[in-house]
Design an enzyme around this catalytic site. Structure first.
Site, PDB file in Angstrom:
ATOM      1  N   SER A 140      34.313  41.238  41.328  1.00  0.00           N
ATOM      2  CA  SER A 140      35.594  41.375  42.026  1.00  0.00           C
ATOM      3  C   SER A 140      36.162  39.999  42.336  1.00  0.00           C
ATOM      4  O   SER A 140      35.424  39.011  42.374  1.00  0.00           O
ATOM      5  CB  SER A 140      35.366  42.146  43.334  1.00  0.00           C
ATOM      6  N   TYR A 153      30.966  43.962  51.550  1.00  0.00           N
ATOM      7  CA  TYR A 153      31.471  44.082  50.180  1.00  0.00           C
ATOM      8  C   TYR A 153      31.629  42.705  49.544  1.00  0.00           C
ATOM      9  O   TYR A 153      31.178  42.484  48.407  1.00  0.00           O
ATOM     10  CB  TYR A 153      32.810  44.824  50.183  1.00  0.00           C
TER      11      TYR A 153
END
Length: 251
Positions: A140, A153
């Site tokens: 990501s 995350y």
């Protein structure tokens, strides 16, 4: 001779985790449509609906001991080899650090990092005798950028980027390339477990990118197919950014 990308994964054998929906589903379907044999793994029993010749579903939790061995064994026993692993399974939860429990932290880290580690370890073992193979980790732009409320995350995706680089150095002597994709906002069901309209939120948040929109899962699947192909033969240990320009520094 003209090159046809539609043939680049023909007859390859792949495992895709988190394949029941979103990016994982798009990857599994694209690889299969282009001639690959696919083991589609997910904790969600809905993955069984993908069953068809050359596409074998597996209901399993990527964090559990034995799941990686089962997925790799299924690929090798059914299709004869393993050429590609896509570590796509992932989770996210929005909570500030001071409100986050250890269970919240582990819930994300175990899927986003530990699951990828376990599957990568077993996949490399299966690929080594063939002196070839590829692993693609779905990372990501949060691997590099911090956002309030998603500490677990961002930490997990940062760890996944470092796992990618380190394993790439270990695996390349065996002809196995390990890379990752730094994914930006993609319209999926990732947020739906705690947000009423997670897809709408991602679509709206994606408008902040220089490109002015979020991605479709199929766009990420195309990058996976490329990284799995011989066209990407010199790409090793990279995190290929596919975030609509979100990671580009603005002066």
């Amino acid at each position: 001779m003209a090159y046809n990308p539609a043939n680049e994964v023909t007859d390859k054998v792949a495992i895709v985790t988190g394949a029941a929906s979103g990016i994982g589903l798009a990857i599994a379907e694209l690889l299969h449509a282009r001639g690959a044999k696919v083991v589609a793994e997910d904790i969600d029993p809905a993955v069984e609906g993908l069953a068809r010749p050359g596409l074998l579903p597996l209901v399993a939790d990527v964090t559990r001991d034995g799941s990686a061995e089962k997925a790799v064994g299924l690929a090798v026993e059914t299709f004869g080899r393993l050429d590609l692993l896509v570590n796509n399974a992932g989770r996210i939860l929005y909570k500030p650090v001071i409100e986050m429990t250890r269970e919240d932290w582990n819930w994300q880290m175990e899927t986003n990092v530990t699951g990828a580690f376990l599957h990568s370890r077993e996949a490399v073992k299966a690929m080594m005798p063939n002196k070839s193979g590829a692993i693609v980790n779905i990372a990501s732009y949060a691997s590099y950028f911090a956002f309030p409320g998603i500490a677990a995350y961002t930490a997990s995706k940062g760890a996944l980027a470092q796992l990618t680089r380190t394993q790439a150095l270990e695996a390349i002597e065996h002809g196995i390339r390990v890379n990752a994709i730094g994914v930006g906002d993609v319209v999926t069901n990732l947020l739906n477990h705690f947000m009423e309209d997670g897809r709408g939120f991602l679509a709206e948040h994606g408008k902040k990118a220089p490109i002015g929109r979020a991605a479709r899962p199929e766009e990420i699947a195309e990058i996976v197919a490329f990284l799995a192909s011989d066209r990407a033969s010199f790409i090793v240990g990279s995190v290929v950014m596919a975030d609509g320009g979100m990671s580009v520094p603005i002066g």
